[in-house]
Design a protein around this motif. Sequence first.
Motif, PDB file in Angstrom:
ATOM      1  N   ILE A 185       0.222   4.119  -2.759  1.00 28.66           N
ATOM      2  CA  ILE A 185       0.025   5.522  -2.390  1.00 28.66           C
ATOM      3  C   ILE A 185       1.041   6.418  -3.081  1.00 28.66           C
ATOM      4  N   VAL A 204      -0.663   8.997  -5.584  1.00 27.66           N
ATOM      5  CA  VAL A 204      -0.911  10.277  -4.909  1.00 27.66           C
ATOM      6  C   VAL A 204       0.199  11.289  -5.146  1.00 27.66           C
ATOM      7  N   TYR A 205       1.437  10.839  -5.038  1.00 27.12           N
ATOM      8  CA  TYR A 205       2.556  11.778  -5.105  1.00 27.12           C
ATOM      9  C   TYR A 205       3.194  11.807  -6.493  1.00 27.12           C
ATOM     10  N   TYR A 231       0.820  -1.209   0.000  1.00 26.60           N
ATOM     11  CA  TYR A 231       0.000   0.000   0.000  1.00 26.60           C
ATOM     12  C   TYR A 231       0.855   1.260   0.000  1.00 26.60           C
ATOM     13  N   THR A 256      10.573  10.371  -3.892  1.00 26.98           N
ATOM     14  CA  THR A 256       9.571   9.316  -4.003  1.00 26.98           C
ATOM     15  C   THR A 256      10.132   8.103  -4.737  1.00 26.98           C
TER      16      THR A 256
END
Length: 220
Positions: A25, A29-30, A21, A36
């Motif tokens: 995410i 999301v990012y 997860y 990242t």
Amino acid sequence: MKYDQKQHPLWLGILYGIAIYGLIILTMVYRINDNTAIVSMILFVLFVFFLILQMRNISFAKKVEDVDYCLKTYFIYKYITMPVELICAGIVGAFIVGMIGTIIQWLEEPIAIILFFFLVIFFVAIIPYVLIVFAVIELPCFISIEYVLCITQKKYGISSAKRMIHFLLQMIPVLDIIDGLYISIKYWNMGRGLAIVTAVFTFCVTALVLSIYLVNRFQV
């Protein structure tokens, strides 16, 4: 290193879920940047590490015919990965329905042939990718339940056809949990409490979704 029968798969399942997860995410999301990308790489390495470690434990459990460990692994990982399973099934189902609806809508137009061609290409490209991701994430569930079926066939003499039916049911969301509970209760007298929890949880979720749908459907 010898297999420890007292080892519980829960902590591995939790770390496995965090890695999965976390990747989802970060991906959805990012924005992709250096930070990242590094975190995603770390989570991916952890995902592979926990996957290999759990597969090793399942293999040892099979050797000593530890059905209890395999069933615990199956249910823990199945519940942890159930949202991903439903998302993958939803993507495939929504795409197929959308493709059929679009083709019907443009059936009498010349552009329908071109549209159908691009949809088929998209289908061929996306669906296998989704199925591969689903299969890799669900690998501990598939292997653990396959080992349970193998031991069940050996001890209780179920037919190869029945074993194949059980394994095929594991490919269908929701039915896989029901089938897993059936196997654990019928053959190994385990999972009765889990079956009750599952039934209550399923009923509550179904009631919630139905309530939301009815409110949105009939609101003024």
